[in-house]
Structures are given as C-alpha cells and as structure tokens.
Design a protein around this motif. Sequence first.
Motif, PDB file in Angstrom:
ATOM      1  N   GLY A  88       5.580 -15.912   8.681  1.00 56.92           N
ATOM      2  CA  GLY A  88       4.876 -16.281   9.903  1.00 56.92           C
ATOM      3  C   GLY A  88       4.195 -15.100  10.566  1.00 56.92           C
ATOM      4  N   ALA A  89       4.894 -13.933  10.552  1.00 62.43           N
ATOM      5  CA  ALA A  89       4.291 -12.750  11.160  1.00 62.43           C
ATOM      6  C   ALA A  89       3.059 -12.296  10.377  1.00 62.43           C
ATOM      7  N   VAL A  90       3.177 -12.300   9.008  1.00 62.78           N
ATOM      8  CA  VAL A  90       2.031 -11.895   8.182  1.00 62.78           C
ATOM      9  C   VAL A  90       0.880 -12.877   8.348  1.00 62.78           C
ATOM     10  N   GLY A  91       1.205 -14.181   8.352  1.00 65.52           N
ATOM     11  CA  GLY A  91       0.156 -15.174   8.520  1.00 65.52           C
ATOM     12  C   GLY A  91      -0.533 -15.054   9.868  1.00 65.52           C
ATOM     13  N   GLY A  92       0.260 -14.784  10.896  1.00 65.19           N
ATOM     14  CA  GLY A  92      -0.354 -14.594  12.203  1.00 65.19           C
ATOM     15  C   GLY A  92      -1.247 -13.375  12.260  1.00 65.19           C
ATOM     16  N   TYR A  93      -0.839 -12.313  11.533  1.00 65.53           N
ATOM     17  CA  TYR A  93      -1.664 -11.100  11.547  1.00 65.53           C
ATOM     18  C   TYR A  93      -2.979 -11.319  10.809  1.00 65.53           C
ATOM     19  N   PHE A  94      -2.906 -11.985   9.657  1.00 69.37           N
ATOM     20  CA  PHE A  94      -4.110 -12.192   8.855  1.00 69.37           C
ATOM     21  C   PHE A  94      -4.895 -13.429   9.281  1.00 69.37           C
ATOM     22  N   ALA A  95      -4.502 -14.059  10.346  1.00 66.63           N
ATOM     23  CA  ALA A  95      -5.291 -15.190  10.831  1.00 66.63           C
ATOM     24  C   ALA A  95      -6.649 -14.755  11.358  1.00 66.63           C
ATOM     25  N   SER A  96      -6.742 -13.499  11.728  1.00 70.92           N
ATOM     26  CA  SER A  96      -8.011 -12.976  12.225  1.00 70.92           C
ATOM     27  C   SER A  96      -8.880 -12.516  11.053  1.00 70.92           C
ATOM     28  N   GLU A  97     -10.121 -12.941  11.028  1.00 72.63           N
ATOM     29  CA  GLU A  97     -11.038 -12.556   9.955  1.00 72.63           C
ATOM     30  C   GLU A  97     -11.335 -11.062   9.979  1.00 72.63           C
ATOM     31  N   ASP A  98     -11.406 -10.475  11.130  1.00 72.95           N
ATOM     32  CA  ASP A  98     -11.661  -9.038  11.233  1.00 72.95           C
ATOM     33  C   ASP A  98     -10.536  -8.234  10.602  1.00 72.95           C
ATOM     34  N   ARG A  99      -9.288  -8.653  10.825  1.00 75.48           N
ATOM     35  CA  ARG A  99      -8.170  -7.950  10.213  1.00 75.48           C
ATOM     36  C   ARG A  99      -8.206  -8.083   8.702  1.00 75.48           C
ATOM     37  N   ARG A 100      -8.553  -9.287   8.218  1.00 73.45           N
ATOM     38  CA  ARG A 100      -8.635  -9.478   6.761  1.00 73.45           C
ATOM     39  C   ARG A 100      -9.702  -8.583   6.150  1.00 73.45           C
ATOM     40  N   GLU A 101     -10.852  -8.514   6.764  1.00 75.88           N
ATOM     41  CA  GLU A 101     -11.913  -7.657   6.232  1.00 75.88           C
ATOM     42  C   GLU A 101     -11.512  -6.189   6.292  1.00 75.88           C
ATOM     43  N   ALA A 102     -10.827  -5.785   7.329  1.00 74.96           N
ATOM     44  CA  ALA A 102     -10.398  -4.388   7.439  1.00 74.96           C
ATOM     45  C   ALA A 102      -9.407  -4.038   6.335  1.00 74.96           C
ATOM     46  N   VAL A 103      -8.457  -4.930   6.069  1.00 79.74           N
ATOM     47  CA  VAL A 103      -7.479  -4.672   5.003  1.00 79.74           C
ATOM     48  C   VAL A 103      -8.157  -4.649   3.637  1.00 79.74           C
ATOM     49  N   SER A 104      -9.098  -5.587   3.385  1.00 81.31           N
ATOM     50  CA  SER A 104      -9.805  -5.615   2.097  1.00 81.31           C
ATOM     51  C   SER A 104     -10.618  -4.341   1.896  1.00 81.31           C
ATOM     52  N   THR A 105     -11.278  -3.897   2.912  1.00 77.52           N
ATOM     53  CA  THR A 105     -12.053  -2.655   2.814  1.00 77.52           C
ATOM     54  C   THR A 105     -11.155  -1.461   2.542  1.00 77.52           C
ATOM     55  N   TYR A 106     -10.018  -1.434   3.191  1.00 69.93           N
ATOM     56  CA  TYR A 106      -9.072  -0.327   2.992  1.00 69.93           C
ATOM     57  C   TYR A 106      -8.554  -0.298   1.557  1.00 69.93           C
ATOM     58  N   ILE A 107      -8.200  -1.467   1.022  1.00 68.83           N
ATOM     59  CA  ILE A 107      -7.710  -1.535  -0.362  1.00 68.83           C
ATOM     60  C   ILE A 107      -8.809  -1.150  -1.344  1.00 68.83           C
ATOM     61  N   ALA A 108     -10.044  -1.621  -1.104  1.00 66.61           N
ATOM     62  CA  ALA A 108     -11.157  -1.284  -1.994  1.00 66.61           C
ATOM     63  C   ALA A 108     -11.432   0.213  -1.984  1.00 66.61           C
ATOM     64  N   ASP A 109     -11.326   0.836  -0.840  1.00 65.63           N
ATOM     65  CA  ASP A 109     -11.547   2.287  -0.762  1.00 65.63           C
ATOM     66  C   ASP A 109     -10.476   3.049  -1.544  1.00 65.63           C
ATOM     67  N   ILE A 110      -9.246   2.615  -1.417  1.00 61.46           N
ATOM     68  CA  ILE A 110      -8.169   3.274  -2.177  1.00 61.46           C
ATOM     69  C   ILE A 110      -8.384   3.099  -3.676  1.00 61.46           C
ATOM     70  N   LYS A 111      -8.753   1.872  -4.097  1.00 61.18           N
ATOM     71  CA  LYS A 111      -8.990   1.608  -5.514  1.00 61.18           C
ATOM     72  C   LYS A 111     -10.141   2.456  -6.053  1.00 61.18           C
ATOM     73  N   THR A 112     -11.221   2.543  -5.287  1.00 60.05           N
ATOM     74  CA  THR A 112     -12.372   3.337  -5.730  1.00 60.05           C
ATOM     75  C   THR A 112     -12.033   4.815  -5.819  1.00 60.05           C
ATOM     76  N   SER A 113     -11.274   5.311  -4.867  1.00 63.04           N
ATOM     77  CA  SER A 113     -10.911   6.734  -4.886  1.00 63.04           C
ATOM     78  C   SER A 113     -10.047   7.068  -6.089  1.00 63.04           C
ATOM     79  N   ILE A 114      -9.225   6.115  -6.545  1.00 68.40           N
ATOM     80  CA  ILE A 114      -8.390   6.356  -7.727  1.00 68.40           C
ATOM     81  C   ILE A 114      -9.215   6.250  -8.999  1.00 68.40           C
ATOM     82  N   GLN A 115     -10.053   5.216  -9.110  1.00 67.70           N
ATOM     83  CA  GLN A 115     -10.823   4.987 -10.338  1.00 67.70           C
ATOM     84  C   GLN A 115     -11.868   6.061 -10.584  1.00 67.70           C
TER      85      GLN A 115
END
Length: 334
Positions: A88-115
């Motif tokens: 419930g806490a995770v779902g409530g946090y990711f209910a916001s589209e802005d938070r989802r985009e921020a997390v996706s961007t953060y993960i993509a940046d980490i992946k790109t920096s490694i690759q």
Amino acid sequence: MRPLTATRAPVIHRTKALAGPDADFAAAPRSEPKAEPKLRLGGGRLFGGARLSDPAPSRLSYRFQRWMLTPGIRRGLKIGLPVLALVGAVGGYFASEDRREAVSTYIADIKTSIQERPEFMVNLMAIDGAGTTLSEDIREVVPLDFPLSSWDLDVEQIRDTITGLDPVKSATVRIRPGGILQVDVVERQPVIVWRTRNGVELLDETGAHVDMVAARADHATLPLIAGKGADKHVPEAMQILTTARSLGERVRGLVRVGERRWDLVLDRNQRIMLPTERPVRALERVLAVNEVQDLLERDVVAVDMRLGQRPTIRMNKTASEDWWNAKVDVSSGQ
C-alpha cells in the motif's frame, strides 16, 4: 430390697458478675443484623456478596480466541499485514505520475552509466576465414556504428544474419577482450558448376548455393551439371563424375533429365544414358566394355543403359547409313 445409693446433688455454677467496662459491654442491648439490600433482575442476583461472578469467557469471546490461534490467521497477521502495508505504501508513492517518471529516469541513468563504461565498449569488428568479397558482404549486412556498448549487441542475431549469406557455411561471433567483435567464418567451397536458365551458379558438396558467376570459363576446372533439380542431387553427381574420371577430358558434364536420372555427356556429342537406380553401377559396366572393345571410340551417339537387362547402342547418322548400305550390298549379292 433395693440398695441404697448415694445421690449427688446437682452442681450449680454461678457466673461471676462482671465488673468494670465488661459489665457495660455485656449490658448493651443486642441488635439484629440488618438485611443487605438485594436487587434482582430476571430471577438472577446482580448485586450480592454471597456469590462470585463466573470468570469463563463468553461464547463469542471464546470463538474469537480460537480463530486467532489458527495457524493461517497467525501467519496472515505476522506476514500478510506487513506485506499489505508495504504494498500500500509503495502503491501510494507511485500513484503520482511525476514520481514514476523520476524513478524511471533515475534507473535509466544508472543503467546507461554502467553499460557505457570503457570495459563494456566494442570498438571494431574483426573477420577471419572470409575472402575480401565475403568480408565486404558481412560488413554490409551487419552495419554497426562503433564504438558500441556490448549490452546493445545481439550476438545470436548477428551470427544468424551472417550464416544467412550463401557463401557462409558456418560462423561464430564473440566479443574478445579489448573491445573487439570477433567473427570466424567457414566459407562454402564450390565443387561443381550448375548451368540454369537464370545463369551459372557455384554449388558446394551439399548442393547449397555459393555464388553466381558470369561465365563457365571462370571456373573451367570444376565439373558441370545442368538440368532442373540437379542441385538437389549433387552428391550423386559427384560419384558419377568420380567414376568417369578414366575418360579424362572427354567428359563434358552431367544433365539431369526429367528430374529423375542423369545423362553423362562426352565430346563428339556422345551420351551415356544412365538409369534412375544405381547409375554408378551402370556406368561401370559401360566403362568395362569400353576398355575391352573401345566402345566409345566408335561412331556411337548414345549408350542407353536405362534398361539394365537390355543395353542399347545408337550409332550416328553416317555410321547408320554406311551400315544400311553395306547390308543392302550383301543382300543383293554384290
């Protein structure tokens, strides 16, 4: 006469009179105990000190306690509730589209920096086992823009693309240390030339297409086959040509007839018509006769071995006319 017995007189105990405070206490009037007030409700005693209340739980309380002691309920309360709370806490946090985009961007940046680290980068492609033309074809069908991360390379797809080329028999693709994409190729070796209506092709020992050639003279050392479906019987054609090696340069090639049998073509327009079954054995019989009687050195157009029980020899037009003329002269007595 009854005997006389002594009779004891009754002893009378006299109570000593009390004196002092005790006398005042004893002289006080006795009062009867007051009755305790009692309140009855429906025949039962609600207030009264004479009887204690029953400590046993009610039926509903008992069932609830038994339900709480069930192993499944205990596990659910111990594990399920924390998990539900976390979800419930995770779902409530990711209910916001802005938070989802921020997390996706953060993960993509980490992946790109490694690759894109230097140890994962591929800088060039090395091809071994292929000729110049084939190497150029491989680089054309596998257009890679180096430097490129090894995470972006699909090695299996590259291998399948390379093996899809006609001249390639097999290929292996791997990434060598130092950022090199290594391609090892085994080329198909042409062993025979196939003449078709569309042109002249080179085939390997399995009948697979190798390349198109402009003219037969470009590969004069290779044997020639022709006819529809000849590429599907290259191993049999190679056996026939190996058996006919004793004829030397007289052999011009093989022609597939009706997609079911072979004709061995020699110079001087001679043909050895082989049967559908066991063509090599039939050719060996013809070669055996030729060694003894020089059959193929005579004016013979074709040796028909399609019927193994009755081989047939057909002479050319000149020899046939001479034979008929000779027969007429003999019959006329001249």
